[in-house]
Design a protein around this motif. Structure first.
Motif, PDB file in Angstrom:
ATOM      1  N   SER B  25       0.830  -1.202   0.000  1.00 16.73           N
ATOM      2  CA  SER B  25       0.000   0.000   0.000  1.00 16.73           C
ATOM      3  C   SER B  25       0.867   1.254   0.000  1.00 16.73           C
ATOM      4  O   SER B  25       0.539   2.244  -0.652  1.00 16.73           O
ATOM      5  N   ASP B  65      -5.728   2.229   2.084  1.00 19.34           N
ATOM      6  CA  ASP B  65      -6.356   1.570   3.227  1.00 19.34           C
ATOM      7  C   ASP B  65      -7.505   2.440   3.725  1.00 19.34           C
ATOM      8  O   ASP B  65      -7.375   3.181   4.688  1.00 19.34           O
ATOM      9  N   THR B  76      -3.993  -4.025   5.237  1.00 18.52           N
ATOM     10  CA  THR B  76      -5.038  -4.033   4.228  1.00 18.52           C
ATOM     11  C   THR B  76      -5.892  -5.274   4.438  1.00 18.52           C
ATOM     12  O   THR B  76      -5.362  -6.362   4.682  1.00 18.52           O
ATOM     13  N   ASP B  95      -4.959  -2.808  -5.163  1.00 18.83           N
ATOM     14  CA  ASP B  95      -4.020  -3.012  -4.051  1.00 18.83           C
ATOM     15  C   ASP B  95      -4.604  -4.083  -3.143  1.00 18.83           C
ATOM     16  O   ASP B  95      -5.650  -3.896  -2.528  1.00 18.83           O
TER      17      ASP B  95
END
Ligand SMILES: Nc1nc2c(ncn2[C@@H]2O[C@H](COP(=O)(O)OP(=O)(O)OP(=O)(O)O)[C@@H](O)[C@H]2O)c(=O)[nH]1
Ligand SMILES: [Mg+2]
Lengths: 301, 421
Positions: B25, B65, B76, B95
């Motif tokens: 991320s 996130d 995540t 992601d």
């Protein structure tokens, strides 16, 4: 050899049409949530394309806060008549009158949150098993987590920590009685894609998306339209400005931006140069860090 | 940005993979930040949350996130999709989470991508989750893999560390079917070799990650050889103008269909010719994957959802007995002999699990033939028998007609991802 490639807009359209047809095939009583905003307009436009030459095989549903920009309602009725669709209105005012919702009070009062109650009520009353929405993943960080086919339990709740896997383009719309799905055909579109598509397809939109003179006032740095639904403070004098709206929601929580863009081409130039997101003018998202996620869990759009 | 260039830009879908905390991320945040794809209000929002939490720097992982639980735990949980464009390409990023508990979400995010960025923590090298994700990427048929050796700042930007890990990864990948592999040493935190070339790793002569994303050759992902048209929906307008209209709506899954082409409808086997390829904007002379169109035929044949329109001399396999590579995604074990629902193209059938031939040991890629217990995150080769014949191709030949999902009929949950062998 000839190259068989679609442009990315063509690919996005093909994806959305595929999703809409999947809805018609997998559900018994779907509905298309139609706010009169640009995103729901392009979804309805593609629904027309998906089933042509037949009509759209489901009704449009407007969850009406009663706090609309009048231009949106004129546009909505005109649009529905032109495509020969069936329009169902879920009224927030009626939910309040029936005692199902309680009106917020004060300067920042908005009916945005109350829409959820009316939406779930409308879904239950008409026994809709799927509500198609125009939400896009690029709009907001909680929406970035949505599936195309998003499951809702019998209370209309979203469980973001426990979503069904969604593999390839195989959509699992199976559910138990009383549960429903939210489906988002334009998940992968950006604001730029939407405007490019409106230009390419020559789609009509409510005039308030284009720059116009409007009576406004400034609150917390956001340009708000004056209206009967908002109480202005004494420190918030009215003034006339040249503005346009990037999103159209409830008049009480949708801010305008200063702009000279009075054609779609100019809007596209403006979007390309924009330094803030389109929902940056939405006070409903700013109530807390997880405002959108919390509302979505309850059953919001 | 030029209007015209925007309209005919190439699209690259990529996903991240790798173990928890390897920096996926953060990398996506860095990529967006350094390519100036972050809006001012988004940046201010994450700057403020970072400050509130007492972080010394702005935590770029907060850009993807987006869930409350993710922000609280700093991990995540589910896939986040992000979009950005450079003058060269338009990108859709997925992601995905690294935590083993959320492998199903990693599979979700990767299943539609054509490039996988797999992160490895330079301090740890290859670990089980690296192997699992690399193997899943190869199973999913993702044509390009970029290994990013991350956190180079924590190993003094050492070339030796990079080369050792690269060698191990090469050895592991040689056992897989990945067509195109790249290695980049990066620091997602500081931005080395992400968008801008690192000044601390002069020993590295290769490209930055961004350069690869913008320039890797991506041909079409679709099969344009074998004509496959799964019928999704039958269009019968109830209007006088189109009284006898009967159109078969669907998305081309392979090949090129032309007006006048002779076709066979499966499973019935009736033949006809294509009368028209219709869209709202008019009829077309040809249609190819992934277009959504409506076909009409010159003969009146009974056709419904789940049928497939193909060419007479190039037909898919038709069988009730299939071998499938399966990723099991449920915390309930699979039942040998159990019955499940299946979705395959526009078809709904039921199946019985006949045999679990072998499980794969993720670390060694060895087959485990006597371990028949399939638990969450396991990958195995199984045999199923379906209630009626499926019309399919091998997954390696066609990702659309070669994939299926398995559904638990009691809970309606998607519990398995299958790739037909
Ligand atoms: N020193 C250093 N730290 C890094 C680097 N990249 C990421 N980190 C840190 O590693 C931690 C985990 O980063 P994330 O980006 O959340 O990891 P992730 O791979 O997305 O984790 P999951 O999504 O939960 O699997 C954070 O504290 C980051 O700041 C790097 O290049 N150098
Ligand atoms: Mg992460």
């Amino acid at each position: 050899m000839k190259s068989y490639n679609l442009t990315h807009l063509e690919e996005l359209e093909a994806e959305a049409i595929y999703v809409l047809r999947e809805v018609a095939a997998q559900f018994e009583k779907p509905a298309l949530l139609f706010s009169g905003g640009k995103d729901s307009i392009i979804v309805a436009h593609m629904a027309r394309k998906a089933f042509w030459p037949a009509k759209i095989p489901f009704p449009l549903v407007h969850i009406d806060t009663g706090h609309n920009f009048s231009e949106t309602i004129v546009f909505r009725d005109d649009f529905v008549r032109k495509i020969g669709a069936n329009l169902i209105i879920g009224s927030v005012q009626q939910s309040i009158d029936e005692g199902k919702s309680v009106e917020e009070k004060g300067f920042n009062a908005s009916r945005n949150v109350l829409q959820t109650i009316t939406l779930l009520d409308t879904i239950e009353k008409h026994k809709f098993d799927c509500a198609i929405g125009g939400a896009r993943r690029d709009e907001e960080k909680a929406r970035a987590k949505e599936r195309f086919f998003s499951h809702r339990d019998e209370f209309g709740q979203w469980d973001p920590k426990n979503q069904r896997p969604e593999l390839w383009n195989i959509f699992n719309g199976r559910k138990n009685i009383g549960e429903h799905f939210r489906v988002f055909p334009i998940s992968n579109w950006t604001e730029m894609d939407v405007w490019q598509y409106i230009l390419k397809e020559k789609i009509e939109i409510p005039p308030i998306y284009l720059a116009h003179q409007r009576n406004v006032f400034i609150r917390d740095g956001v340009i708000m339209s004056t209206s009967d639904f908002i109480q202005q403070r004494e420190t918030e004098p009215s003034q006339i400005m040249q503005v346009r709206f990037r999103t159209i929601g409830d008049a009480t929580c949708t801010g305008a931006v200063e702009s000279d863009a009075d054609t779609i081409e100019k809007i596209i130039e403006e979007v390309a140069a924009a330094r803030t997101t389109e929902r940056g003018t939405r006070s409903d998202d700013k109530r807390s860090e997880a405002a959108m996620e919390d509302r979505k869990k309850q059953g919001y759009f | 940005m030029e209007k015209n260039s925007y309209l005919d830009m190439e699209l690259l879908r990529f996903s991240t993979a790798g173990s928890v905390d390897d920096g996926k991320s953060t990398l996506i945040g860095r990529l967006l930040y350094d390519s100036k794809s972050i809006f001012a209000d988004q940046y201010e929002a994450i700057e403020e949350s970072s400050k509130r939490k007492g972080d010394a720097t702005v935590n770029l992982a907060l850009l993807t996130d987006g869930l409350r639980a993710e922000r609280e735990q700093g991990i995540t949980i589910d896939v986040a999709y992000r979009y950005f464009a450079t003058p060269k390409r338009k990108f859709i990023i997925a992601d995905t989470p690294g935590h083993i508990q959320y492998t199903r979400n990693m599979v979700t995010g990767s299943s539609t991508s054509n490039l996988s960025i797999i992160l490895v923590d330079a301090r740890q090298g290859i670990i089980e989750q690296t192997c699992r994700h690399t193997f899943i990427s190869s199973l999913l048929g993702i044509p390009h893999v970029v290994f990013c050796i991350n956190k180079m700042d924590l190993v003094d930007y050492s070339e030796e560390v990079f080369l050792t890990i690269k060698k191990e990864l090469e050895a592991f990948s040689s056992k897989l079917e990945v067509r195109d592999i790249h290695f980049v040493p990066i620091s997602a935190l500081n931005g080395d070799n992400v968008v801008n070339k690192s000044e601390k790793m002069n020993w590295y002569g290769g490209s930055t990650l961004m350069y690869l994303l913008e320039n890797i050759h991506i041909g079409s992902d679709y099969n344009h050889v074998d004509c496959r048209f799964p019928v999704q929906y039958v269009i019968r307008p109830q209007s006088d103008d189109f009284h006898d209209y009967r159109g078969y709506a669907g998305r081309v899954a392979g090949g090129v269909f032309k007006q006048g082409d002779e076709v066979v409808v499966l499973p019935s086997g009736f033949t006809s010719t294509i009368k028209s390829i219709d869209t709202f904007n008019g009829s077309l002379s040809e249609a190819f994957a992934p277009m959504s169109v409506t076909l009409t035929l010159n003969d009146d044949i009974d056709i419904s959802r789940g049928d497939m329109i193909v060419r007479p001399h190039n037909q898919p396999n038709v069988s009730q007995d299939l071998d499938v590579m399966l990723c099991w995604l449920s915390d309930k074990k699979i039942f040998l002999g159990g019955k499940y629902a299946i979705k395959h193209t526009s078809n709904d059938v039921r199946c019985i699990i006949k045999d679990i031939k072998y499980k794969i040991n993720i670390n060694t890629l060895h087959r485990m033939e006597d371990d028949k217990e399939l638990k969450m995150n396991d990958i195995a080769r199984i045999t199923i028998r379906t209630t009626k014949p499926l019309l399919f191709d091998k997954y390696s030949r066609n990702r659309i007609t070669g994939s299926l999902i398995i559904i638990d009929e009691a809970t309606n949950e998607t519990v398995g991802a299958g790739m037909i062998i």
